[in-house]
Design a protein around this motif. Sequence first.
Motif, PDB file in Angstrom:
ATOM      1  N   VAL A 103       0.836  -1.379  -0.028  1.00 55.28           N
ATOM      2  CA  VAL A 103       0.021  -0.089  -0.058  1.00 55.28           C
ATOM      3  C   VAL A 103       1.001   1.308  -0.078  1.00 55.28           C
ATOM      4  O   VAL A 103       0.692   2.146  -0.800  1.00 55.28           O
ATOM      5  CB  VAL A 103      -1.013   0.007   1.392  1.00 55.28           C
ATOM      6  CG1 VAL A 103      -1.681   1.354   1.382  1.00 55.28           C
ATOM      7  CG2 VAL A 103      -2.001  -1.041   0.988  1.00 55.28           C
ATOM      8  N   LEU A 104       1.730   1.257   0.807  1.00 53.93           N
ATOM      9  CA  LEU A 104       2.622   2.406   0.809  1.00 53.93           C
ATOM     10  C   LEU A 104       3.339   2.740  -0.450  1.00 53.93           C
ATOM     11  O   LEU A 104       3.377   3.816  -0.774  1.00 53.93           O
ATOM     12  CB  LEU A 104       3.950   2.384   2.127  1.00 53.93           C
ATOM     13  CG  LEU A 104       4.662   3.315   2.265  1.00 53.93           C
ATOM     14  CD1 LEU A 104       4.133   4.545   2.937  1.00 53.93           C
ATOM     15  CD2 LEU A 104       5.749   3.092   3.094  1.00 53.93           C
ATOM     16  N   PHE A 105       3.823   1.846  -1.185  1.00 51.22           N
ATOM     17  CA  PHE A 105       4.357   1.946  -2.602  1.00 51.22           C
ATOM     18  C   PHE A 105       3.280   2.004  -3.568  1.00 51.22           C
ATOM     19  O   PHE A 105       4.047   2.058  -4.714  1.00 51.22           O
ATOM     20  CB  PHE A 105       5.560   1.080  -2.660  1.00 51.22           C
ATOM     21  CG  PHE A 105       6.671   1.487  -1.675  1.00 51.22           C
ATOM     22  CD1 PHE A 105       7.702   2.441  -1.780  1.00 51.22           C
ATOM     23  CD2 PHE A 105       7.075   0.478  -0.609  1.00 51.22           C
ATOM     24  CE1 PHE A 105       8.694   2.454  -1.011  1.00 51.22           C
ATOM     25  CE2 PHE A 105       8.056   0.739   0.266  1.00 51.22           C
ATOM     26  CZ  PHE A 105       8.925   1.758   0.234  1.00 51.22           C
ATOM     27  N   SER A 106       2.086   2.038  -3.460  1.00 49.95           N
ATOM     28  CA  SER A 106       1.198   2.243  -4.543  1.00 49.95           C
ATOM     29  C   SER A 106       1.149   3.495  -5.104  1.00 49.95           C
ATOM     30  O   SER A 106       1.382   4.515  -4.257  1.00 49.95           O
ATOM     31  CB  SER A 106      -0.293   1.813  -3.810  1.00 49.95           C
ATOM     32  OG  SER A 106      -0.357   0.668  -3.494  1.00 49.95           O
ATOM     33  N   ASP A 107       1.253   3.678  -6.326  1.00 53.92           N
ATOM     34  CA  ASP A 107       1.383   4.827  -7.068  1.00 53.92           C
ATOM     35  C   ASP A 107       0.204   5.475  -7.449  1.00 53.92           C
ATOM     36  O   ASP A 107      -0.066   6.767  -7.829  1.00 53.92           O
ATOM     37  CB  ASP A 107       2.237   4.791  -8.332  1.00 53.92           C
ATOM     38  CG  ASP A 107       3.711   4.439  -8.065  1.00 53.92           C
ATOM     39  OD1 ASP A 107       4.111   4.888  -7.009  1.00 53.92           O
ATOM     40  OD2 ASP A 107       4.263   3.548  -8.903  1.00 53.92           O
ATOM     41  N   ASN A 108      -1.175   4.654  -7.349  1.00 58.14           N
ATOM     42  CA  ASN A 108      -2.251   5.127  -7.813  1.00 58.14           C
ATOM     43  C   ASN A 108      -3.428   4.149  -6.940  1.00 58.14           C
ATOM     44  O   ASN A 108      -3.292   3.168  -6.524  1.00 58.14           O
ATOM     45  CB  ASN A 108      -2.449   5.338  -9.346  1.00 58.14           C
ATOM     46  CG  ASN A 108      -2.089   3.956  -9.860  1.00 58.14           C
ATOM     47  OD1 ASN A 108      -2.961   2.925  -9.369  1.00 58.14           O
ATOM     48  ND2 ASN A 108      -1.393   3.899 -10.910  1.00 58.14           N
TER      49      ASN A 108
END
Length: 141
Positions: A103-108
């Motif tokens: 989740v933290l590294f989700s871009d969109n």
Amino acid sequence: MADITPVGLCIATQELFDAKRYRQNFCDNVLLRMRDRNIEEVIVPVKRELISDIAHKKFLEGHKIAIISNLDKILSLTARYVNINATSVNAIIKNGKELMIKVLFSDNFDQIANLEATFRTKISLPVYSLFLEYSKEHKLV
């Protein structure tokens, strides 16, 4: 009430994973059913901004933080079930930590939405199963 808190957090968090629905239906009850002009003046601009691609990043970061915070609470509260099934609790904690990173590294919002099935199968349903076992053992149901 405290006994059902982990399940309630799972339900609330699962709603957050459905990011498209969250953005499109933001405050629809207040805007479409209650029809209060005072609140509409405040909420409508926020809803427009939430749906807009221009403000996407601003809302995305807050959304991710809310999900991660809920996951942290779920993992913390799930520890109460360790006497029921320690293996399942450990798996939930492991999967929850991995999901927090994703989740933290989700871009969109679409990437977050794609994690919903993982959340449901690896966190939400196992927590619910542990809750049912806990409830039976403690004669809550």
